[in-house]
Design a protein around this motif. Structure first.
Motif, mmCIF file in Angstrom:
data_model
loop_
_atom_site.group_PDB
_atom_site.id
_atom_site.type_symbol
_atom_site.label_atom_id
_atom_site.label_comp_id
_atom_site.label_asym_id
_atom_site.label_seq_id
_atom_site.Cartn_x
_atom_site.Cartn_y
_atom_site.Cartn_z
ATOM 1 N N LEU A 453 -2.297 107.736 -84.088
ATOM 2 C CA LEU A 453 -1.028 108.022 -83.418
ATOM 3 C C LEU A 453 0.102 107.833 -84.421
ATOM 4 O O LEU A 453 0.221 106.769 -85.043
ATOM 5 N N VAL A 454 0.915 108.873 -84.585
ATOM 6 C CA VAL A 454 2.071 108.834 -85.479
ATOM 7 C C VAL A 454 3.313 108.632 -84.625
ATOM 8 O O VAL A 454 3.606 109.440 -83.735
ATOM 9 N N MET A 455 4.074 107.554 -84.903
ATOM 10 C CA MET A 455 5.252 107.229 -84.118
ATOM 11 C C MET A 455 6.457 107.090 -85.039
ATOM 12 O O MET A 455 6.321 107.028 -86.267
ATOM 13 N N LEU A 592 -14.437 115.824 -76.400
ATOM 14 C CA LEU A 592 -14.471 116.103 -77.834
ATOM 15 C C LEU A 592 -14.668 114.822 -78.625
ATOM 16 O O LEU A 592 -13.790 114.392 -79.387
ATOM 17 N N PRO A 593 -15.825 114.182 -78.481
ATOM 18 C CA PRO A 593 -16.038 112.898 -79.172
ATOM 19 C C PRO A 593 -16.097 113.048 -80.696
ATOM 20 O O PRO A 593 -15.835 112.087 -81.419
ATOM 21 N N GLY A 594 -16.441 114.226 -81.182
ATOM 22 C CA GLY A 594 -16.527 114.419 -82.626
ATOM 23 C C GLY A 594 -15.273 114.977 -83.253
ATOM 24 O O GLY A 594 -15.265 115.266 -84.454
ATOM 25 N N THR A 595 -14.213 115.166 -82.476
ATOM 26 C CA THR A 595 -12.973 115.738 -82.991
ATOM 27 C C THR A 595 -12.038 114.642 -83.484
ATOM 28 O O THR A 595 -11.814 113.645 -82.786
ATOM 29 N N THR A 596 -11.522 114.806 -84.670
ATOM 30 C CA THR A 596 -10.519 113.894 -85.202
ATOM 31 C C THR A 596 -9.158 114.281 -84.603
ATOM 32 O O THR A 596 -8.726 115.434 -84.722
ATOM 33 N N VAL A 597 -8.504 113.313 -83.959
ATOM 34 C CA VAL A 597 -7.243 113.572 -83.266
ATOM 35 C C VAL A 597 -6.119 112.835 -83.979
ATOM 36 O O VAL A 597 -6.210 111.630 -84.234
ATOM 37 N N VAL A 598 -5.058 113.574 -84.309
ATOM 38 C CA VAL A 598 -3.841 112.976 -84.867
ATOM 39 C C VAL A 598 -2.701 113.409 -83.959
ATOM 40 O O VAL A 598 -2.442 114.597 -83.803
ATOM 41 N N SER A 599 -2.048 112.412 -83.323
ATOM 42 C CA SER A 599 -1.024 112.707 -82.328
ATOM 43 C C SER A 599 0.344 112.221 -82.783
ATOM 44 O O SER A 599 0.462 111.203 -83.476
ATOM 45 N N ILE A 600 1.368 112.954 -82.387
ATOM 46 C CA ILE A 600 2.751 112.477 -82.486
ATOM 47 C C ILE A 600 3.217 112.194 -81.073
ATOM 48 O O ILE A 600 3.081 113.037 -80.179
ATOM 49 N N GLY A 601 3.744 111.006 -80.836
ATOM 50 C CA GLY A 601 4.206 110.648 -79.500
ATOM 51 C C GLY A 601 5.178 109.493 -79.547
ATOM 52 O O GLY A 601 5.307 108.790 -80.560
ATOM 53 N N HIS A 602 5.868 109.291 -78.420
ATOM 54 C CA HIS A 602 6.848 108.210 -78.330
ATOM 55 C C HIS A 602 6.468 107.168 -77.287
ATOM 56 O O HIS A 602 7.000 106.056 -77.306
ATOM 57 N N ARG A 603 5.559 107.525 -76.364
ATOM 58 C CA ARG A 603 5.187 106.586 -75.308
ATOM 59 C C ARG A 603 4.195 105.555 -75.822
ATOM 60 O O ARG A 603 3.208 105.889 -76.482
#
Length: 639
Positions: A453-455, A592-603
């Motif tokens: 998570l990118v904040m 999607l257990p094998g998917t690399t997730v990179v998120s931008i969020g504020h919560r």
């Protein structure tokens, strides 16, 4: 509605958006530039090495280079043009003999010439006209198709529309350049070229005819012999009329250029109004939009009034020239007919030859408005190409961000983080197009199989980092290593829904038939859009129908179907409430257990769905630095 001022009518260059007139010393250079530009835009099609197939009916299909096929069709059309001129010359001699037969009351010669000469050549002319039209049309559509594919491909390559926007080199109304200007360019180039060839051929042929017919003429009222008297009269008369027309009609080039731009801007404003109808209605912005539309349409009216004023002057010249043309040749040849030096047939042939010579010499006059519009089309196509080139050049000059692919390695479900399938950022500084630094990343690794998570505050450059990883943000310096061969999907905050049926929007960027009805229905139901299952083949403006939250759900249905190796979510659930956002993140985690997730969020609630948090902190110099740690924690170097 605004009304054109007297000054704008008197001076077309005062119209806003019209290019200023060049100095007199530069006009010849401008003509050469126009010819050079037309040549440069024409040659690529006729020299392309692309291979195509042609249907030959009972003879099957023929594979041939597109350029060769274009040259063959053009050669046949040009040969047909010359054949038309040859037939006209032959029929001019038919007219001579036929009218002589009429004058001499020779019925036998009258019917013989009509049935054996006229009908024969007339039938050939009809056949040539039919096949010439078919080939011209076939060549036109193939040429337009090839140019359209070329321009669209160049425009869409490597995110060029976005590069043009961020580099501030965007050309106004690229849709007009591709949809309208290419068609006008092909049609006008074809018609002007064939018209010019026909004019030159007619001029050469009928000048000889006119010279022969008037080789023994004397100056009217004298015994002074002047060979080719009628030819010289036609040339002098037409050159003078051409010069006057050019002087009167020259401002139309600037005015046509401006008119096309105003029309395109007005159409674009109407399209934007339709696209953002909901937002405008909520903000009660109808009056503001009405004022804006009136202002833009006022530009159309002002410029159109200037065109009317200039066209009135041009019509005085061209209409007067056209009316006088009907009698001038007969006036010049009448003294010789009444003196008995020629018969009626000779008079009509001489008058016809004179008319053909002055008509071909007046090609420029008759085509002046077409030429003015043509130059405007060439200028718009040139500025479109220049905008693309400037964007790529600006991106290239600023592009010191090196994207280095890594060797592909599959990510297995439940596997530990794998740095061999990581996105590695080293010594990266992201900048604005003018050079101002936004975000600095000394070292950062998004590890494969890990959810990050990118904040950070708005404007810190988080979305810009995603654009740099995607390869569409060139401004800055540093190295980004990406997994080679991995499938990547990036969802922005506002999803893009292409035109067409809902199926196309769900499958995008894959083909509409990439997924079965069952898979699409299941994905829609999973993201909470089960009510759309029975509408997947319905064509509608889905951007207008669906709320932003529903559009974000639809984008996540794409993710479920596509199953990417890497998923970048740029506030892709910001329009949803926290329970809905939690449900969709739970769905992505489970599906999607094998998917690399990179998120931008504020919560802060998003932290529960990620293994790691990196945060953008503002440095002393105002540049943000992306490091490991939650907001409020002490920054430390990111791994």
């Amino acid at each position: 509605m605004p009304v054109a001022s007297a000054a704008s009518l008197a001076d077309p260059s005062s119209i806003k958006g019209a290019p200023p007139p060049p100095p007199k010393g530069q006009r010849l250079a401008a003509v050469r530039r126009t010819a050079s530009l037309a040549w440069r835009l024409t040659v690529p099609y006729f020299s392309t090495r692309d291979v195509t197939e042609v249907e030959l009916g009972r003879f099957g299909r023929l594979r041939i280079r597109e350029g060769w096929l274009a040259l063959i069709m053009a050669a046949i059309v040009i040969a047909a043009t010359f054949a038309d001129v040859a037939i006209d010359v032959r029929l001019s001699y038919f007219n001579n003999s036929w009218y002589d037969a009429i004058q001499q009351h020779d019925a036998r010669a009258f019917w013989s010439l009509l049935l054996t000469v006229f009908l024969f050549w007339a039938m050939i002319a009809i056949v040539i006209a039919i096949y010439r039209y078919a080939l011209e049309s076939y060549l036109r559509i193939r040429w337009r198709r090839w140019l359209t594919h070329r321009y669209v491909g160049t425009w869409l390559a490597d995110g060029t529309p976005y590069r043009m926007m961020i580099a501030r080199t965007a050309t106004d109304n690229p849709d007009q350049r591709i949809a309208d200007d290419i068609d006008q360019f092909v049609q006008t180039t074809q018609s002007l070229t064939l018209g010019l060839l026909s004019a030159v051929s007619n001029l050469a042929s009928f000048s000889v005819v006119l010279w022969i017919l008037s080789r023994n003429f004397t100056l009217p009222g004298t015994e002074m012999r002047m060979p080719g008297f009628l030819l010289w009269g036609a040339l002098i008369y037409t050159v003078l009329a051409t010069w006057i027309t050019h002087r009167v009609g020259r401002p139309l080039i600037r005015l046509n250029f401006a008119q096309q731009r105003y029309e395109a801007d007005f159409r674009f404003s109407l399209a934007r109004l339709r696209e953002y109808a909901e937002q405008i209605g909520l903000l009660k912005g109808e009056q503001a939009e009405l004022s804006n539309l009136q202002q833009r349409f006022g530009g159309i009216v002002d410029n159109y009034y200037a065109i009317i004023a200039r066209m009135k002057r041009l019509i005085i010249v061209t209409a007067g020239y056209s009316q006088v043309n009907a009698v001038v040749p007969y006036v010049l040849v009448a003294p010789y007919y009444f003196a008995g030096k020629i018969l009626l047939g000779g008079m009509t042939q001489t008058a016809d030859a004179f008319s053909r010579v002055q008509e071909t010499m007046s090609f420029f006059i008759d085509s002046y408005t077409t030429l003015a519009a043509y130059q405007a089309v060439l200028d718009r196509m040139q500025t479109f190409e220049d905008g693309i080139a400037r964007a790529n050049r600006a991106s290239g000059d600023a592009a010191t961000i090196r994207i280095a692919p890594q060797a592909a390695a599959p990510i297995m479900p439940d596997a530990p983080p794998d740095t061999e399938t990581a996105v590695v950022v080293r010594d990266l500084t992201l900048r604005m197009p003018e050079g101002t630094p936004i975000l600095s990343i000394p070292a950062l690794t998004f590890r494969g199989g890990e959810r990050t998570l990118v904040m950070g505050p708005s404007g810190a450059g988080k979305s810009t980092l995603f654009r740099a990883v995607a390869g569409v943000w060139p401004f800055g310096e540093g190295v980004i290593e990406v997994p080679g061969g991995a499938s990547v999907l990036l969802l922005p905050q506002r999803p893009y829904l292409p035109m067409g049926p809902l199926r196309r929007a769900i499958a995008y960027p894959a083909a509409p038939d990439a997924f079965g009805d069952g898979a699409i229905a299941e994905a829609l139901s999973a993201v909470g859009l089960a009510d759309l299952v029975d509408q997947i083949d319905v064509e509608a403006s889905w951007t207008m129908i669906l709320s932003l939250g529903e559009q974000q759900r639809l984008a996540l249905a794409r993710v479920i179907l596509a199953k990417p190796d890497w998923l970048f979510l740029d506030e892709a659930t910001s329009a949803l409430d926290e329970p809905a956002e939690n449900a969709l993140y739970t769905l992505v985690t489970a599906r999607l257990p094998g998917t690399t997730v990179v998120s931008i969020g504020h919560r802060s609630t998003l932290a529960a769905f990620h293994d790691r948090i990196v945060t953008a902190f503002e440095g002393a110099d105002g540049t943000f630095v992306l490091t490991d740690g939650e907001p409020g924690a002490r920054p430390r170097a990111a791994e």
